[in-house]
Design a protein around this motif. Structure first.
Motif, PDB file in Angstrom:
ATOM      1  N   HIS A  54       0.866  -1.178   0.000  1.00 41.01           N
ATOM      2  CA  HIS A  54       0.000   0.000   0.000  1.00 41.01           C
ATOM      3  C   HIS A  54       0.904   1.230   0.000  1.00 41.01           C
ATOM      4  CE1 HIS A  54       0.748  -0.724   4.308  1.00 41.01           C
ATOM      5  NE2 HIS A  54       0.721   0.593   4.413  1.00 41.01           N
ATOM      6  N   THR A  55       0.299   2.387  -0.120  1.00 42.87           N
ATOM      7  CA  THR A  55       1.063   3.624  -0.234  1.00 42.87           C
ATOM      8  C   THR A  55       0.689   4.585   0.879  1.00 42.87           C
ATOM      9  OG1 THR A  55       0.946   3.309  -2.620  1.00 42.87           O
ATOM     10  CG2 THR A  55       1.757   5.426  -1.865  1.00 42.87           C
ATOM     11  N   VAL A  56       1.698   5.238   1.422  1.00 41.83           N
ATOM     12  CA  VAL A  56       1.474   6.264   2.446  1.00 41.83           C
ATOM     13  C   VAL A  56       1.880   7.610   1.854  1.00 41.83           C
ATOM     14  CG1 VAL A  56       2.118   7.097   4.745  1.00 41.83           C
ATOM     15  CG2 VAL A  56       1.876   4.634   4.332  1.00 41.83           C
ATOM     16  N   TYR A  57       0.994   8.584   1.998  1.00 46.35           N
ATOM     17  CA  TYR A  57       1.255   9.938   1.510  1.00 46.35           C
ATOM     18  C   TYR A  57       1.248  10.900   2.692  1.00 46.35           C
ATOM     19  CZ  TYR A  57      -0.090   8.126  -3.095  1.00 46.35           C
ATOM     20  OH  TYR A  57      -0.170   7.400  -4.252  1.00 46.35           O
ATOM     21  N   THR A  58       2.219  11.774   2.743  1.00 48.27           N
ATOM     22  CA  THR A  58       2.202  12.867   3.713  1.00 48.27           C
ATOM     23  C   THR A  58       2.345  14.170   2.946  1.00 48.27           C
ATOM     24  OG1 THR A  58       3.151  11.532   5.495  1.00 48.27           O
ATOM     25  CG2 THR A  58       3.328  13.915   5.725  1.00 48.27           C
ATOM     26  N   GLY A  59       1.424  15.079   3.230  1.00 48.79           N
ATOM     27  CA  GLY A  59       1.491  16.418   2.662  1.00 48.79           C
ATOM     28  C   GLY A  59       2.029  17.355   3.719  1.00 48.79           C
ATOM     29  N   VAL A  60       2.847  18.301   3.313  1.00 43.07           N
ATOM     30  CA  VAL A  60       3.430  19.285   4.237  1.00 43.07           C
ATOM     31  C   VAL A  60       3.262  20.672   3.636  1.00 43.07           C
ATOM     32  CG1 VAL A  60       5.535  20.053   5.426  1.00 43.07           C
ATOM     33  CG2 VAL A  60       5.142  17.603   5.051  1.00 43.07           C
TER      34      VAL A  60
ATOM     35  N   SER B 174       4.183  16.957  -1.245  1.00 45.93           N
ATOM     36  CA  SER B 174       3.793  15.672  -0.654  1.00 45.93           C
ATOM     37  C   SER B 174       4.847  14.633  -1.002  1.00 45.93           C
ATOM     38  CB  SER B 174       2.414  15.226  -1.148  1.00 45.93           C
ATOM     39  OG  SER B 174       2.390  15.117  -2.550  1.00 45.93           O
ATOM     40  N   GLU B 175       4.974  13.665  -0.129  1.00 49.35           N
ATOM     41  CA  GLU B 175       5.897  12.538  -0.329  1.00 49.35           C
ATOM     42  C   GLU B 175       5.077  11.256  -0.367  1.00 49.35           C
ATOM     43  OE1 GLU B 175       9.486  11.818  -0.551  1.00 49.35           O
ATOM     44  OE2 GLU B 175       9.330  13.877  -1.222  1.00 49.35           O
ATOM     45  N   GLU B 176       5.571  10.292  -1.115  1.00 46.00           N
ATOM     46  CA  GLU B 176       4.889   9.006  -1.281  1.00 46.00           C
ATOM     47  C   GLU B 176       5.864   7.889  -0.916  1.00 46.00           C
ATOM     48  OE1 GLU B 176       3.681   6.393  -5.211  1.00 46.00           O
ATOM     49  OE2 GLU B 176       3.583   8.570  -5.328  1.00 46.00           O
ATOM     50  N   THR B 177       5.405   6.944  -0.088  1.00 46.50           N
ATOM     51  CA  THR B 177       6.231   5.797   0.300  1.00 46.50           C
ATOM     52  C   THR B 177       5.401   4.526   0.137  1.00 46.50           C
ATOM     53  OG1 THR B 177       7.416   7.139   1.921  1.00 46.50           O
ATOM     54  CG2 THR B 177       7.592   4.761   2.180  1.00 46.50           C
ATOM     55  N   ILE B 178       5.986   3.512  -0.468  1.00 41.88           N
ATOM     56  CA  ILE B 178       5.289   2.231  -0.630  1.00 41.88           C
ATOM     57  C   ILE B 178       5.702   1.308   0.506  1.00 41.88           C
ATOM     58  CG2 ILE B 178       4.983   0.215  -2.123  1.00 41.88           C
ATOM     59  CD1 ILE B 178       5.462   2.175  -4.495  1.00 41.88           C
ATOM     60  N   VAL B 179       4.705   0.672   1.127  1.00 41.29           N
ATOM     61  CA  VAL B 179       4.931  -0.205   2.271  1.00 41.29           C
ATOM     62  C   VAL B 179       4.439  -1.610   1.918  1.00 41.29           C
ATOM     63  CG1 VAL B 179       4.407  -0.613   4.719  1.00 41.29           C
ATOM     64  CG2 VAL B 179       4.606   1.734   3.864  1.00 41.29           C
TER      65      VAL B 179
ATOM     66  N   ASN C  87       7.544  -5.997   5.698  1.00 39.79           N
ATOM     67  CA  ASN C  87       8.727  -6.677   5.146  1.00 39.79           C
ATOM     68  C   ASN C  87       9.411  -5.879   4.048  1.00 39.79           C
ATOM     69  OD1 ASN C  87       6.844  -7.119   3.188  1.00 39.79           O
ATOM     70  ND2 ASN C  87       7.030  -9.345   3.133  1.00 39.79           N
ATOM     71  N   GLY C  88       9.086  -4.595   3.959  1.00 43.52           N
ATOM     72  CA  GLY C  88       9.806  -3.745   3.021  1.00 43.52           C
ATOM     73  C   GLY C  88       9.163  -2.375   2.903  1.00 43.52           C
ATOM     74  N   ILE C  89      10.009  -1.387   2.610  1.00 43.59           N
ATOM     75  CA  ILE C  89       9.538  -0.018   2.403  1.00 43.59           C
ATOM     76  C   ILE C  89      10.323   0.558   1.235  1.00 43.59           C
ATOM     77  CG2 ILE C  89       9.628   2.328   3.359  1.00 43.59           C
ATOM     78  CD1 ILE C  89       8.981   1.223   6.059  1.00 43.59           C
ATOM     79  N   ARG C  90       9.613   1.198   0.299  1.00 44.72           N
ATOM     80  CA  ARG C  90      10.309   1.887  -0.789  1.00 44.72           C
ATOM     81  C   ARG C  90       9.983   3.371  -0.653  1.00 44.72           C
ATOM     82  NH1 ARG C  90       8.636  -0.629  -5.498  1.00 44.72           N
ATOM     83  NH2 ARG C  90       7.456   1.099  -6.353  1.00 44.72           N
TER      84      ARG C  90
END
Length: 194
Positions: free
Chosen positions: A103-109, A125-130, A167-170
């Motif tokens: 799934h994807t996590v987004y944070t806006g600043v 905003s930044e996007e990280t895949i978990v 088990n992983g983060i991009r």
């Protein structure tokens, strides 16, 4: 320079302290509705609302406004935003859908500040895949019993007990926690705000 974090999140407070030694916390309390649909637009709009609310609320006798930082984080799975769960059953559904998947996590600043007497701001905003490992029904139930899922977007906190199922983060780990500090550092430094 005076800094204000427009969030009561203990995780954001801890992360911001890695960039700025002293800052105040004044949580935004305004409307968190949004007209946006795409996750990165949602977090950008909500972070803007938070930072703008606090920046415009603060009265200073000398007229010099502080630098105000607002942030918002969402978890997105299958193009659907997963907010904070309504109850344990809602949390169970969220975790069940994400286990064994990514799934994807987004944070806006958004940062509001004053420069030469003019109000300025920037938003990103930044996007990280978990990646979440497969979980049994018993593991999900045991995790929910910890209570950790109750007030977290997507029903989990990467820095807590749920970490054993990641088990992983991009991308940026701190983005998943709630504040992409490397990007924030670069953006503030570029504008001479640090």
């Amino acid at each position: 320079m005076r800094y204000v974090l427009a969030s009561g999140s203990p995780r954001r407070k801890e992360l911001l302290s890695k960039l700025i030694k002293e800052f105040e916390i004044i949580p935004a309390v305004g409307d968190e509705s949004t007209t946006k649909v795409r996750p990165f637009e949602v977090v950008e709009e909500l972070s803007f609302k938070k930072a703008s609310e606090i920046f415009h609320k603060i009265f200073t006798e000398d007229g010099a406004k502080p630098v105000v930082i607002g942030a918002d984080t969402v978890v997105s799975y299958n193009y659907k935003i997963l907010g904070k769960p309504k109850d344990r059953e809602d949390a169970r559904k969220m975790i069940s859908s994400m286990q064994g998947n990514e799934h994807t996590v987004y944070t806006g600043v958004t940062v509001f500040y004053q420069k030469d007497g003019k109000v300025e701001h920037f938003t990103f905003s930044e996007e990280t895949i978990v990646y979440v490992t497969s979980m049994t029904d018993e593991e999900i139930a045991a995790y929910l019993e910890t209570g950790e899922a109750d007030d977290k977007a997507g029903a989990y906190g990467v820095q807590g007990q749920f970490g054993k199922f990641i088990n992983g983060i991009r991308g940026d780990y701190f983005n998943v926690v709630g504040l992409p500090i490397a990007r924030l550092y670069r953006e503030m430094k570029k504008r001479s705000l640090l």
